[in-house]
Design an enzyme around this catalytic site. Structure first.
Site, PDB file in Angstrom:
ATOM      1  N   CYS A  66       0.822  -1.217   0.000  1.00  0.00           N
ATOM      2  CA  CYS A  66       0.000   0.000   0.000  1.00  0.00           C
ATOM      3  C   CYS A  66       0.850   1.259   0.000  1.00  0.00           C
ATOM      4  CB  CYS A  66      -0.967   0.009   1.181  1.00  0.00           C
ATOM      5  SG  CYS A  66      -0.205   0.312   2.780  1.00  0.00           S
ATOM      6  N   HIS A 103      -1.037  11.267  16.009  1.00  0.00           N
ATOM      7  CA  HIS A 103      -1.688  10.505  14.940  1.00  0.00           C
ATOM      8  C   HIS A 103      -0.655   9.616  14.259  1.00  0.00           C
ATOM      9  CE1 HIS A 103      -4.275   9.695  11.466  1.00  0.00           C
ATOM     10  NE2 HIS A 103      -3.227   9.958  10.715  1.00  0.00           N
ATOM     11  N   HIS A 106      -4.067   4.595  10.227  1.00  0.00           N
ATOM     12  CA  HIS A 106      -5.371   3.961  10.373  1.00  0.00           C
ATOM     13  C   HIS A 106      -5.182   2.450  10.451  1.00  0.00           C
ATOM     14  CE1 HIS A 106      -6.542   7.887   8.726  1.00  0.00           C
ATOM     15  NE2 HIS A 106      -7.657   7.711   9.388  1.00  0.00           N
ATOM     16  N   ASP A 110      -8.179  -5.780   6.647  1.00  0.00           N
ATOM     17  CA  ASP A 110      -7.775  -6.631   5.517  1.00  0.00           C
ATOM     18  C   ASP A 110      -6.333  -7.124   5.665  1.00  0.00           C
ATOM     19  OD1 ASP A 110      -6.404  -4.302   5.152  1.00  0.00           O
ATOM     20  OD2 ASP A 110      -7.292  -3.812   3.211  1.00  0.00           O
ATOM     21  N   ARG A 118      -4.562  -4.645   9.595  1.00  0.00           N
ATOM     22  CA  ARG A 118      -3.485  -3.946   8.904  1.00  0.00           C
ATOM     23  C   ARG A 118      -3.385  -2.540   9.481  1.00  0.00           C
ATOM     24  NH1 ARG A 118      -3.623  -0.643   4.099  1.00  0.00           N
ATOM     25  NH2 ARG A 118      -5.746  -1.356   3.703  1.00  0.00           N
ATOM     26  N   CYS A 120      -1.887   0.675   9.145  1.00  0.00           N
ATOM     27  CA  CYS A 120      -1.276   1.418   8.050  1.00  0.00           C
ATOM     28  C   CYS A 120      -0.727   2.715   8.641  1.00  0.00           C
ATOM     29  CB  CYS A 120      -2.345   1.679   6.994  1.00  0.00           C
ATOM     30  SG  CYS A 120      -1.738   2.457   5.519  1.00  0.00           S
TER      31      CYS A 120
END
Ligand SMILES: [Zn+2]
Length: 140
Positions: A66, A103, A106, A110, A118, A120
């Site tokens: 990704c 932060h 996310h 999946d 996951r 990310c």
């Protein structure tokens, strides 16, 4: 929610680079395939770039394709807080550092077994501490 919030906005601006500030404090997102760690396989621990808390281990990192570092689980429960995020017309689960509220990215459903998760994560939100004695192994 970050219960401990010892730093002021001004202190964060002084401590962090502009990129780190944008992602950690303003919930920004680095461009895919541009971060320092999206393709990193070096063994080690990933610390929060804001406060240094250990968040992820390289063993939990996987190649998601990704463009961001992806982890199947956090180092320990409680290291990461989850928040419902409905920005940008999507319903997502934001993940933040449980200590400083920074932060990170996310979490999606999946990921690979057994967690199916996951995480990310933006490269600029974390800093890799290489494992001692972890040589650069050649080839595969
Ligand atoms: Zn933190």
């Amino acid at each position: 929610m970050a219960e401990n919030h010892p730093k002021t906005d001004q202190q964060w601006r002084e401590q962090l680079t502009p990129e780190q500030y944008h992602v950690l404090r303003e919930k920004g997102t680095e461009r895919a395939f541009t971060g320092a760690y999206w393709n990193t396989k070096t063994p080690g621990l990933y610390h929060c770039a804001g406060c240094g808390q250990e968040l992820f281990e390289s063993d939990m990192k996987f190649d998601s394709g990704c463009g961001w570092p992806s982890f199947s689980q956090a180092l320990e429960p409680g290291r990461i807080d989850e928040h419902r995020d409905v920005s940008h017309g999507m319903i997502r689960t934001e993940v933040t550092c449980s200590r400083c509220g920074g932060h990170l990215g996310h979490v999606f459903n999946d990921g690979p077994a057994p967690t199916g998760l996951r995480y990310c994560i933006n490269s600029v939100s974390v800093q890799l501490e290489k494992k001692e004695g972890a040589g650069e192994t050649s080839g595969s």
